[in-house]
Design a protein around this motif. Structure first.
Motif, PDB file in Angstrom:
ATOM      1  N   UNK A   7       0.842  -1.206   0.000  1.00  0.00           N
ATOM      2  CA  UNK A   7       0.000   0.000   0.000  1.00  0.00           C
ATOM      3  C   UNK A   7       0.874   1.252   0.000  1.00  0.00           C
ATOM      4  N   UNK A   8       1.938   1.236   0.791  1.00  0.00           N
ATOM      5  CA  UNK A   8       2.841   2.388   0.856  1.00  0.00           C
ATOM      6  C   UNK A   8       3.467   2.654  -0.511  1.00  0.00           C
ATOM      7  N   UNK A   9       3.925   1.615  -1.187  1.00  0.00           N
ATOM      8  CA  UNK A   9       4.534   1.791  -2.506  1.00  0.00           C
ATOM      9  C   UNK A   9       3.508   2.287  -3.513  1.00  0.00           C
ATOM     10  N   UNK A  10       2.296   1.801  -3.411  1.00  0.00           N
ATOM     11  CA  UNK A  10       1.222   2.253  -4.298  1.00  0.00           C
ATOM     12  C   UNK A  10       0.973   3.745  -4.115  1.00  0.00           C
ATOM     13  N   UNK A  11       0.940   4.186  -2.868  1.00  0.00           N
ATOM     14  CA  UNK A  11       0.734   5.609  -2.579  1.00  0.00           C
ATOM     15  C   UNK A  11       1.890   6.453  -3.119  1.00  0.00           C
ATOM     16  N   UNK A  12       3.121   5.986  -2.899  1.00  0.00           N
ATOM     17  CA  UNK A  12       4.289   6.730  -3.405  1.00  0.00           C
ATOM     18  C   UNK A  12       4.233   6.838  -4.929  1.00  0.00           C
ATOM     19  N   UNK A  13       3.844   5.764  -5.588  1.00  0.00           N
ATOM     20  CA  UNK A  13       3.752   5.778  -7.050  1.00  0.00           C
ATOM     21  C   UNK A  13       2.718   6.782  -7.532  1.00  0.00           C
ATOM     22  N   UNK A  14       1.583   6.825  -6.860  1.00  0.00           N
ATOM     23  CA  UNK A  14       0.538   7.772  -7.245  1.00  0.00           C
ATOM     24  C   UNK A  14       0.989   9.218  -7.037  1.00  0.00           C
ATOM     25  N   UNK A  15       1.681   9.477  -5.952  1.00  0.00           N
ATOM     26  CA  UNK A  15       2.179  10.835  -5.683  1.00  0.00           C
ATOM     27  C   UNK A  15       3.194  11.229  -6.750  1.00  0.00           C
ATOM     28  N   UNK A  16       4.111  10.314  -7.059  1.00  0.00           N
ATOM     29  CA  UNK A  16       5.107  10.609  -8.104  1.00  0.00           C
ATOM     30  C   UNK A  16       4.426  10.912  -9.435  1.00  0.00           C
ATOM     31  N   UNK A  17       3.432  10.106  -9.781  1.00  0.00           N
ATOM     32  CA  UNK A  17       2.726  10.308 -11.043  1.00  0.00           C
ATOM     33  C   UNK A  17       2.019  11.657 -11.049  1.00  0.00           C
ATOM     34  N   UNK A  19       2.686  14.335  -9.368  1.00  0.00           N
ATOM     35  CA  UNK A  19       3.635  15.454  -9.353  1.00  0.00           C
ATOM     36  C   UNK A  19       4.544  15.472 -10.581  1.00  0.00           C
ATOM     37  N   UNK A  20       4.452  14.439 -11.394  1.00  0.00           N
ATOM     38  CA  UNK A  20       5.293  14.388 -12.590  1.00  0.00           C
ATOM     39  C   UNK A  20       6.750  14.142 -12.269  1.00  0.00           C
ATOM     40  N   UNK A  21       7.012  13.444 -11.181  1.00  0.00           N
ATOM     41  CA  UNK A  21       8.383  13.166 -10.759  1.00  0.00           C
ATOM     42  C   UNK A  21       8.687  11.702 -11.014  1.00  0.00           C
ATOM     43  N   UNK A  22       9.968  11.405 -11.135  1.00  0.00           N
ATOM     44  CA  UNK A  22      10.360  10.008 -11.269  1.00  0.00           C
ATOM     45  C   UNK A  22      11.388   9.673 -10.197  1.00  0.00           C
ATOM     46  N   UNK A  23      11.369   8.411  -9.795  1.00  0.00           N
ATOM     47  CA  UNK A  23      12.307   7.957  -8.779  1.00  0.00           C
ATOM     48  C   UNK A  23      13.444   7.209  -9.447  1.00  0.00           C
ATOM     49  N   UNK A  24      14.639   7.702  -9.261  1.00  0.00           N
ATOM     50  CA  UNK A  24      15.853   7.028  -9.716  1.00  0.00           C
ATOM     51  C   UNK A  24      16.963   7.504  -8.791  1.00  0.00           C
ATOM     52  N   UNK A  56      18.356  21.687  -9.466  1.00  0.00           N
ATOM     53  CA  UNK A  56      18.680  20.818 -10.603  1.00  0.00           C
ATOM     54  C   UNK A  56      17.809  19.563 -10.591  1.00  0.00           C
ATOM     55  N   UNK A  57      17.557  18.994  -9.411  1.00  0.00           N
ATOM     56  CA  UNK A  57      16.709  17.805  -9.314  1.00  0.00           C
ATOM     57  C   UNK A  57      15.284  18.114  -9.760  1.00  0.00           C
ATOM     58  N   UNK A  58      14.767  19.260  -9.329  1.00  0.00           N
ATOM     59  CA  UNK A  58      13.409  19.644  -9.713  1.00  0.00           C
ATOM     60  C   UNK A  58      13.342  19.880 -11.220  1.00  0.00           C
ATOM     61  N   UNK A  59      14.333  20.574 -11.772  1.00  0.00           N
ATOM     62  CA  UNK A  59      14.374  20.807 -13.216  1.00  0.00           C
ATOM     63  C   UNK A  59      14.386  19.492 -13.996  1.00  0.00           C
ATOM     64  N   UNK A  60      15.073  18.478 -13.441  1.00  0.00           N
ATOM     65  CA  UNK A  60      15.182  17.182 -14.103  1.00  0.00           C
ATOM     66  C   UNK A  60      13.965  16.296 -13.852  1.00  0.00           C
TER      67      UNK A  60
END
Length: 80
Positions: A7-17, A19-24, A56-60
């Motif tokens: 559930x936690x990972x699902x929530x993090x994925x939705x937030x990233x999506x 906000x238009x952010x990616x995790x790497x 720079x992270x936000x720009x990327x």
């Protein structure tokens, strides 16, 4: 806080999506390291280096690592 890690990972994925952010994490740390190395020539404060790296992270479009990670990566800067 969450009933399951799934559930936690699902929530993090939705937030990233949303906000238009990616995790790497590896790419984010590499970008931070490069940015701080370049900017250390003209900046004399770890806080300045961290702020520039955050920009720079936000720009990327990358998820921002923990503050402790950025703090550890910032080279110590002394007076003058």
């Amino acid at each position: 806080m969450y009933g399951s890690e799934r559930m936690a990972e699902s929530q993090r994925s939705m937030v990233r999506q949303r906000c238009g952010m990616r995790y790497d994490g590896q790419a984010a740390r590499a970008l931070v390291e490069e940015t701080m190395r370049i900017e250390a020539a003209s900046k004399n404060s770890p806080a300045d280096l961290i702020n520039i790296a955050l920009e720079k992270l936000v720009e990327a479009g990358m998820e921002i690592p923990r503050h402790s990670t950025l703090d550890t990566m910032a080279p110590p800067c002394g007076p003058g």
